[in-house]
Design a protein around this motif. Structure first.
Motif, mmCIF file in Angstrom:
data_model
loop_
_atom_site.group_PDB
_atom_site.id
_atom_site.type_symbol
_atom_site.label_atom_id
_atom_site.label_comp_id
_atom_site.label_asym_id
_atom_site.label_seq_id
_atom_site.Cartn_x
_atom_site.Cartn_y
_atom_site.Cartn_z
ATOM 1 N N UNK A 104 -2.789 0.065 -24.091
ATOM 2 C CA UNK A 104 -3.319 0.798 -22.942
ATOM 3 C C UNK A 104 -2.181 1.213 -22.029
ATOM 4 N N UNK A 105 -2.245 2.435 -21.528
ATOM 5 C CA UNK A 105 -1.198 2.931 -20.643
ATOM 6 C C UNK A 105 -1.056 2.031 -19.416
ATOM 7 N N UNK A 106 0.138 1.560 -19.169
ATOM 8 C CA UNK A 106 0.367 0.655 -18.039
ATOM 9 C C UNK A 106 0.106 1.357 -16.709
ATOM 10 N N UNK A 107 -0.513 0.631 -15.791
ATOM 11 C CA UNK A 107 -0.788 1.161 -14.452
ATOM 12 C C UNK A 107 0.454 0.933 -13.589
ATOM 13 N N UNK A 108 1.387 1.842 -13.707
ATOM 14 C CA UNK A 108 2.692 1.654 -13.077
ATOM 15 C C UNK A 108 2.602 1.470 -11.560
ATOM 16 N N UNK A 109 1.827 2.284 -10.836
ATOM 17 C CA UNK A 109 1.768 2.081 -9.372
ATOM 18 C C UNK A 109 1.296 0.682 -8.990
ATOM 19 N N UNK A 110 0.258 0.174 -9.656
ATOM 20 C CA UNK A 110 -0.254 -1.152 -9.309
ATOM 21 C C UNK A 110 0.712 -2.257 -9.735
ATOM 22 N N UNK A 111 1.381 -2.068 -10.864
ATOM 23 C CA UNK A 111 2.339 -3.076 -11.327
ATOM 24 C C UNK A 111 3.530 -3.157 -10.364
ATOM 25 N N UNK A 112 4.005 -1.996 -9.919
ATOM 26 C CA UNK A 112 5.103 -1.983 -8.935
ATOM 27 C C UNK A 112 4.644 -2.625 -7.629
ATOM 28 N N UNK A 113 3.413 -2.301 -7.208
ATOM 29 C CA UNK A 113 2.869 -2.918 -6.001
ATOM 30 C C UNK A 113 2.721 -4.420 -6.145
ATOM 31 N N UNK A 114 2.297 -4.860 -7.320
ATOM 32 C CA UNK A 114 2.160 -6.293 -7.592
ATOM 33 C C UNK A 114 3.514 -6.991 -7.483
ATOM 34 N N UNK A 115 4.541 -6.384 -8.043
ATOM 35 C CA UNK A 115 5.879 -6.986 -7.990
ATOM 36 C C UNK A 115 6.359 -7.130 -6.548
ATOM 37 N N UNK A 116 6.119 -6.095 -5.743
ATOM 38 C CA UNK A 116 6.545 -6.168 -4.337
ATOM 39 C C UNK A 116 5.761 -7.247 -3.603
ATOM 40 N N UNK A 117 4.447 -7.337 -3.850
ATOM 41 C CA UNK A 117 3.625 -8.348 -3.186
ATOM 42 C C UNK A 117 4.071 -9.755 -3.559
ATOM 43 N N UNK A 118 4.406 -9.955 -4.823
ATOM 44 C CA UNK A 118 4.858 -11.275 -5.254
ATOM 45 C C UNK A 118 6.188 -11.627 -4.604
ATOM 46 N N UNK A 125 0.840 -1.199 0.000
ATOM 47 C CA UNK A 125 0.000 0.000 0.000
ATOM 48 C C UNK A 125 0.875 1.248 0.000
ATOM 49 N N UNK A 126 1.905 1.258 0.834
ATOM 50 C CA UNK A 126 2.806 2.412 0.915
ATOM 51 C C UNK A 126 3.542 2.633 -0.403
ATOM 52 N N UNK A 127 3.991 1.544 -1.025
ATOM 53 C CA UNK A 127 4.710 1.652 -2.296
ATOM 54 C C UNK A 127 3.822 2.219 -3.388
ATOM 55 N N UNK A 128 2.588 1.711 -3.473
ATOM 56 C CA UNK A 128 1.657 2.201 -4.495
ATOM 57 C C UNK A 128 1.407 3.693 -4.311
ATOM 58 N N UNK A 129 1.177 4.112 -3.074
ATOM 59 C CA UNK A 129 0.918 5.531 -2.806
ATOM 60 C C UNK A 129 2.114 6.393 -3.195
ATOM 61 N N UNK A 130 3.323 5.910 -2.884
ATOM 62 C CA UNK A 130 4.530 6.662 -3.216
ATOM 63 C C UNK A 130 4.704 6.800 -4.727
ATOM 64 N N UNK A 179 5.964 9.276 -9.059
ATOM 65 C CA UNK A 179 6.317 8.791 -10.398
ATOM 66 C C UNK A 179 5.047 8.653 -11.252
ATOM 67 N N UNK A 180 4.412 9.758 -11.508
ATOM 68 C CA UNK A 180 3.117 9.758 -12.197
ATOM 69 C C UNK A 180 3.229 9.918 -13.712
ATOM 70 N N UNK A 181 4.443 9.909 -14.239
ATOM 71 C CA UNK A 181 4.614 10.067 -15.675
ATOM 72 C C UNK A 181 4.083 8.872 -16.456
ATOM 73 N N UNK A 182 3.744 9.112 -17.712
ATOM 74 C CA UNK A 182 3.314 8.039 -18.612
ATOM 75 C C UNK A 182 4.567 7.306 -19.106
ATOM 76 N N UNK A 183 4.639 5.994 -18.904
ATOM 77 C CA UNK A 183 5.859 5.279 -19.297
ATOM 78 C C UNK A 183 6.143 5.310 -20.788
ATOM 79 N N UNK A 184 5.188 5.761 -21.592
ATOM 80 C CA UNK A 184 5.436 5.887 -23.039
ATOM 81 C C UNK A 184 5.939 7.272 -23.422
ATOM 82 N N UNK A 185 5.929 8.206 -22.465
ATOM 83 C CA UNK A 185 6.417 9.554 -22.746
ATOM 84 C C UNK A 185 7.941 9.572 -22.814
#
Length: 392
Positions: free
Chosen positions: A235-249, A17-22, A27-33
């Motif tokens: 579709x623009x990747x949901x970076x916060x959730x993907x990073x959170x998913x990686x940490x959870x795994x 939860x903390x990682x996703x919020x951070x 890091x709110x940029x679009x990864x395709x930018x």
């Protein structure tokens, strides 16, 4: 409060939860930018994939990020069926798959594909010989779940992969949503071509997951547009959730053998307790190694499952009837019917699912509440039986 519905969803780790919020905040940029903020987001995305790859023993390039298990299953099954339909139009799955698999096959049938729904044995396990007999020259896809989400039976994925290695034109898809981070899994050694995963089953966020794709397997994209995820999922990747998913795994995979042993101890204690309640019937195999460590399923025959669920809820104990994605809780369980249960049994199935954070004391608390509920509701069954006898 005792939450025992972890097969439906799991509470996220606080660190996740903390990682996703951070990440959302900074890091709110679009990864395709192409500017600096976009580059930072892209680096985070790639780093998350490396973490996932390291945890599962795959290459980062094999990971296609999705919105979760349902999308991963749809992309795998539809994508493979459409991509390879020039080879044949025969597809194989089982009678006990999750709705996000079953409904895809039903829709493909309406589009002209031929689907074989394989039966399972009384324990809910697919016999490899049954699959072998169903294969034909026209077969292009086999989809079998790793762990049944309702009963908890482990399917013989490794043996199926060995069989299908002799049929190189057949794509092998595994819905591993209930198995990843609960049991050992090797995509390479087990010869799996496509594997669906969902983050919220291993204490990650909801609304994100991934599909693992073996190199060389092609898929027709189901979402087109910007060409993200190497063109497989726009579709623009949901970076916060993907990073959170990686940490959870990563957190869930740490000390997995010890966690596995602990969960099996909890399961055995719970099973032993249920077997002492004569009104209940345990479902699945009696062989420890054939059942997932975190799911116990049983029937209170004659009593509608939702009545038991709400009675336990009044005692602040939370379990479920069947898949949270099933259409209607009052409908008979199709999985139980496939196991040879009667309709009366199939409306009375109950699922308990727990995590490695639970202890023996939690199982005891549940068993006390369950015995109390059974004692409270059993007289209702006696009255119902008496009324039926008078009507006859």
């Amino acid at each position: 409060m005792l939450y025992l519905d972890n097969a439906a969803t799991t509470p996220p780790y606080n660190e996740v939860i903390d990682t996703i919020a951070e990440v959302m905040k900074v890091h709110y940029g679009n990864p395709s930018s192409i500017h600096g903020l976009g580059v930072q987001a892209e680096k985070l995305l790639q780093s998350a994939k490396e973490v996932i790859a390291g945890a599962l023993g795959v290459m980062p390039a094999s990971i296609i990020c999705t919105s979760g298990g349902t999308e991963s299953n749809n992309l795998a099954i539809r994508g493979a069926a459409y991509q390879y339909q020039n080879r044949g139009k025969h597809l194989i799955t089982t009678q006990i798959e999750h709705p996000s698999v079953k409904e895809v096959f039903l829709s493909l049938e309406r589009e002209g594909f031929r689907v074989t729904y394989l039966p399972v044995n009384r324990n809910g396990c697919l016999e490899v010989q049954t699959l072998q007999e169903a294969l034909c020259e026209d077969t292009i896809l086999v989809s079998v779940m790793y762990v049944n989400n309702e009963v908890g039976t482990i399917q013989p994925i490794q043996a199926i992969g060995k069989l299908l290695a002799k049929h190189p034109k057949v794509v092998f898809h595994v819905d591993a949503v209930q198995g990843i981070a609960k049991l050992p899994f090797s995509m390479k050694e087990w010869r799996v071509d496509l594997c669906s995963v969902s983050a919220h089953k291993f204490r990650g966020p909801k609304g994100v997951g991934f599909l693992l794709r073996r190199e060389g397997v092609q898929l027709r994209p189901q979402l087109v547009g910007g060409g993200q995820e190497n063109g497989f999922r726009s579709g623009t990747e949901n970076v916060p959730l993907i990073v959170g998913m990686a940490k959870a795994l990563r957190l869930s995979m740490q000390n997995l053998p010890e966690k596995l042993e602990h969960r099996y101890r909890l399961r055995q204690h719970l099973v032993n307790g249920i077997l002492t309640i004569p009104e209940l019937t345990l479902m699945g195999s009696e062989r420890h190694e054939e059942m997932a460590p975190h799911i116990v399923h049983f029937a209170f025959t004659g009593m509608k499952a939702e009545v038991v669920v709400h009675a336990l809820e009044q005692r602040q104990v939370y379990i479920s009837t069947k898949s949270a994605c099933a259409s209607d809780a009052s409908d008979p369980s199709e999985v139980m019917l496939a196991l040879g249960c009667t309709r009366e049994q199939a409306v009375s199935g109950l699922r308990v699912s727990f995590s490695d954070e639970h202890q023996i004391e939690d199982m005891e608390q549940f068993l006390l509440a369950l015995r109390d509920v059974v004692n409270e509701l059993s007289p209702m069954l006696s009255k119902s039986t008496a009324r039926k006898g008078q009507q006859k």
